[in-house]
Motif scaffolding. Structure first.
Motif, PDB file in Angstrom:
ATOM      1  N   THR A  10      15.678  12.266  22.878  1.00 52.81           N
ATOM      2  CA  THR A  10      14.769  11.952  23.983  1.00 52.81           C
ATOM      3  C   THR A  10      13.775  13.081  24.205  1.00 52.81           C
ATOM      4  OG1 THR A  10      16.475  10.602  25.026  1.00 52.81           O
ATOM      5  CG2 THR A  10      14.680  11.368  26.441  1.00 52.81           C
ATOM      6  N   ARG A  11      14.255  14.313  24.169  1.00 51.63           N
ATOM      7  CA  ARG A  11      13.380  15.479  24.357  1.00 51.63           C
ATOM      8  C   ARG A  11      12.337  15.565  23.250  1.00 51.63           C
ATOM      9  NH1 ARG A  11      12.865  21.083  23.237  1.00 51.63           N
ATOM     10  NH2 ARG A  11      14.343  20.986  21.519  1.00 51.63           N
ATOM     11  N   LEU A  12      12.764  15.323  22.010  1.00 57.28           N
ATOM     12  CA  LEU A  12      11.826  15.402  20.888  1.00 57.28           C
ATOM     13  C   LEU A  12      10.779  14.292  20.954  1.00 57.28           C
ATOM     14  CD1 LEU A  12      14.269  16.340  17.994  1.00 57.28           C
ATOM     15  CD2 LEU A  12      12.590  17.824  19.120  1.00 57.28           C
ATOM     16  N   ARG A  13      11.162  13.111  21.423  1.00 62.44           N
ATOM     17  CA  ARG A  13      10.184  12.029  21.584  1.00 62.44           C
ATOM     18  C   ARG A  13       9.124  12.410  22.621  1.00 62.44           C
ATOM     19  NH1 ARG A  13      14.539   8.880  21.307  1.00 62.44           N
ATOM     20  NH2 ARG A  13      14.751   7.746  19.382  1.00 62.44           N
ATOM     21  N   ALA A  14       9.548  13.054  23.698  1.00 62.83           N
ATOM     22  CA  ALA A  14       8.596  13.502  24.718  1.00 62.83           C
ATOM     23  C   ALA A  14       7.631  14.540  24.139  1.00 62.83           C
ATOM     24  CB  ALA A  14       9.340  14.062  25.927  1.00 62.83           C
ATOM     25  N   LEU A  15       8.161  15.442  23.321  1.00 60.70           N
ATOM     26  CA  LEU A  15       7.301  16.443  22.692  1.00 60.70           C
ATOM     27  C   LEU A  15       6.326  15.787  21.723  1.00 60.70           C
ATOM     28  CD1 LEU A  15       9.886  19.286  22.004  1.00 60.70           C
ATOM     29  CD2 LEU A  15       8.087  19.248  23.731  1.00 60.70           C
ATOM     30  N   ARG A  16       6.800  14.772  20.993  1.00 62.36           N
ATOM     31  CA  ARG A  16       5.922  14.062  20.060  1.00 62.36           C
ATOM     32  C   ARG A  16       4.779  13.399  20.822  1.00 62.36           C
ATOM     33  NH1 ARG A  16       4.209   9.804  17.441  1.00 62.36           N
ATOM     34  NH2 ARG A  16       4.284   9.728  15.166  1.00 62.36           N
ATOM     35  N   THR A  17       5.094  12.782  21.953  1.00 63.95           N
ATOM     36  CA  THR A  17       4.065  12.150  22.776  1.00 63.95           C
ATOM     37  C   THR A  17       3.057  13.187  23.249  1.00 63.95           C
ATOM     38  OG1 THR A  17       5.615  10.447  23.491  1.00 63.95           O
ATOM     39  CG2 THR A  17       3.661  10.788  24.866  1.00 63.95           C
ATOM     40  N   GLN A  18       3.535  14.348  23.625  1.00 66.07           N
ATOM     41  CA  GLN A  18       2.643  15.430  24.072  1.00 66.07           C
ATOM     42  C   GLN A  18       1.710  15.858  22.940  1.00 66.07           C
ATOM     43  OE1 GLN A  18       4.703  18.900  25.454  1.00 66.07           O
ATOM     44  NE2 GLN A  18       2.841  20.049  25.796  1.00 66.07           N
ATOM     45  N   ILE A  19       2.239  15.973  21.738  1.00 63.13           N
ATOM     46  CA  ILE A  19       1.419  16.385  20.594  1.00 63.13           C
ATOM     47  C   ILE A  19       0.342  15.344  20.320  1.00 63.13           C
ATOM     48  CG2 ILE A  19       1.442  16.728  18.094  1.00 63.13           C
ATOM     49  CD1 ILE A  19       4.265  17.948  18.462  1.00 63.13           C
ATOM     50  N   VAL A  20       0.736  14.068  20.325  1.00 61.61           N
ATOM     51  CA  VAL A  20      -0.199  12.999  19.992  1.00 61.61           C
ATOM     52  C   VAL A  20      -1.273  12.844  21.065  1.00 61.61           C
ATOM     53  CG1 VAL A  20      -0.384  10.497  19.662  1.00 61.61           C
ATOM     54  CG2 VAL A  20       1.432  11.767  18.539  1.00 61.61           C
ATOM     55  N   THR A  21      -0.892  12.865  22.329  1.00 62.57           N
ATOM     56  CA  THR A  21      -1.857  12.606  23.396  1.00 62.57           C
ATOM     57  C   THR A  21      -2.726  13.807  23.728  1.00 62.57           C
ATOM     58  OG1 THR A  21      -0.211  13.116  25.098  1.00 62.57           O
ATOM     59  CG2 THR A  21      -0.468  10.804  24.461  1.00 62.57           C
ATOM     60  N   ALA A  43       5.286  13.878  10.616  1.00 66.01           N
ATOM     61  CA  ALA A  43       6.291  13.225   9.766  1.00 66.01           C
ATOM     62  C   ALA A  43       7.602  14.011   9.802  1.00 66.01           C
ATOM     63  CB  ALA A  43       5.784  13.090   8.343  1.00 66.01           C
ATOM     64  N   ARG A  44       7.514  15.317   9.787  1.00 64.00           N
ATOM     65  CA  ARG A  44       8.734  16.144   9.850  1.00 64.00           C
ATOM     66  C   ARG A  44       9.424  15.984  11.207  1.00 64.00           C
ATOM     67  NH1 ARG A  44      10.580  21.594  10.642  1.00 64.00           N
ATOM     68  NH2 ARG A  44      12.310  21.926   9.220  1.00 64.00           N
ATOM     69  N   LEU A  45       8.641  15.944  12.255  1.00 67.21           N
ATOM     70  CA  LEU A  45       9.193  15.741  13.590  1.00 67.21           C
ATOM     71  C   LEU A  45       9.832  14.351  13.695  1.00 67.21           C
ATOM     72  CD1 LEU A  45       9.671  16.750  16.459  1.00 67.21           C
ATOM     73  CD2 LEU A  45       7.345  16.001  17.035  1.00 67.21           C
ATOM     74  N   ASP A  46       9.184  13.341  13.120  1.00 66.19           N
ATOM     75  CA  ASP A  46       9.762  11.994  13.112  1.00 66.19           C
ATOM     76  C   ASP A  46      11.093  11.975  12.373  1.00 66.19           C
ATOM     77  OD1 ASP A  46       7.666  10.932  14.562  1.00 66.19           O
ATOM     78  OD2 ASP A  46       6.575  10.241  12.789  1.00 66.19           O
ATOM     79  N   GLY A  47      11.189  12.732  11.280  1.00 64.14           N
ATOM     80  CA  GLY A  47      12.443  12.829  10.542  1.00 64.14           C
ATOM     81  C   GLY A  47      13.542  13.464  11.373  1.00 64.14           C
ATOM     82  N   LEU A  48      13.188  14.487  12.124  1.00 61.67           N
ATOM     83  CA  LEU A  48      14.158  15.154  12.982  1.00 61.67           C
ATOM     84  C   LEU A  48      14.622  14.220  14.102  1.00 61.67           C
ATOM     85  CD1 LEU A  48      15.602  17.855  13.461  1.00 61.67           C
ATOM     86  CD2 LEU A  48      13.680  18.533  14.898  1.00 61.67           C
ATOM     87  N   ILE A  49      13.696  13.452  14.648  1.00 61.10           N
ATOM     88  CA  ILE A  49      14.058  12.474  15.680  1.00 61.10           C
ATOM     89  C   ILE A  49      15.015  11.440  15.097  1.00 61.10           C
ATOM     90  CG2 ILE A  49      13.159  10.597  17.131  1.00 61.10           C
ATOM     91  CD1 ILE A  49      10.607  12.345  17.491  1.00 61.10           C
ATOM     92  N   ALA A  54      20.408   9.016  14.682  1.00 64.35           N
ATOM     93  CA  ALA A  54      21.596   8.643  13.913  1.00 64.35           C
ATOM     94  C   ALA A  54      22.833   9.339  14.468  1.00 64.35           C
ATOM     95  CB  ALA A  54      21.395   8.991  12.443  1.00 64.35           C
ATOM     96  N   ALA A  55      22.701  10.617  14.817  1.00 63.71           N
ATOM     97  CA  ALA A  55      23.829  11.357  15.388  1.00 63.71           C
ATOM     98  C   ALA A  55      24.218  10.779  16.740  1.00 63.71           C
ATOM     99  CB  ALA A  55      23.480  12.838  15.522  1.00 63.71           C
ATOM    100  N   CYS A  56      23.241  10.346  17.505  1.00 58.58           N
ATOM    101  CA  CYS A  56      23.505   9.726  18.810  1.00 58.58           C
ATOM    102  C   CYS A  56      24.256   8.411  18.615  1.00 58.58           C
ATOM    103  CB  CYS A  56      22.191   9.494  19.554  1.00 58.58           C
ATOM    104  SG  CYS A  56      22.380   8.668  21.146  1.00 58.58           S
ATOM    105  N   ALA A  57      23.819   7.620  17.645  1.00 58.27           N
ATOM    106  CA  ALA A  57      24.495   6.339  17.374  1.00 58.27           C
ATOM    107  C   ALA A  57      25.944   6.575  16.957  1.00 58.27           C
ATOM    108  CB  ALA A  57      23.737   5.569  16.295  1.00 58.27           C
ATOM    109  N   ARG A  58      26.179   7.595  16.132  1.00 54.87           N
ATOM    110  CA  ARG A  58      27.554   7.917  15.720  1.00 54.87           C
ATOM    111  C   ARG A  58      28.380   8.374  16.907  1.00 54.87           C
ATOM    112  NH1 ARG A  58      24.790  10.294  11.433  1.00 54.87           N
ATOM    113  NH2 ARG A  58      25.049  12.351  12.347  1.00 54.87           N
TER     114      ARG A  58
END
Length: 76
Positions: A10-21, A43-49, A54-58
């Motif tokens: 969730t935190r990384l998605r917020a950071l991605r939004t900040q970078i894009v906007t 792309a690297r950030l998307d991979g980390l997300i 996947a870890a969250c789902a597990r």
């Protein structure tokens, strides 16, 4: 120290939004390293997300998202 993968995704998605906007460069701590993300390496950030998703789902026992199957049609 263990990181909650769901909260981290969730935190990384917020950071991605900040970078894009905002076009911002964001520094985050990834493990023991400081990493800078900008629009150039989303792309690297998307991979980390995806890794944290996947870890969250597990961790929660949720089924992992499935990607669409791709078919290629061609003429011989």
């Amino acid at each position: 120290m263990s990181v909650d993968p769901c909260a981290e995704a969730t935190r990384l998605r917020a950071l991605r939004t900040q970078i894009v906007t905002e076009g911002a460069v964001v520094r985050i701590k990834e493990g023991e390293r400081d990493v800078q993300y900008s629009g150039a390496n989303l792309a690297r950030l998307d991979g980390l997300i995806a890794e944290y998703d996947a870890a969250c789902a597990r961790a929660t026992g949720a089924p992992r998202g499935r990607s669409a199957r791709r078919m290629r049609f061609g003429c011989s």
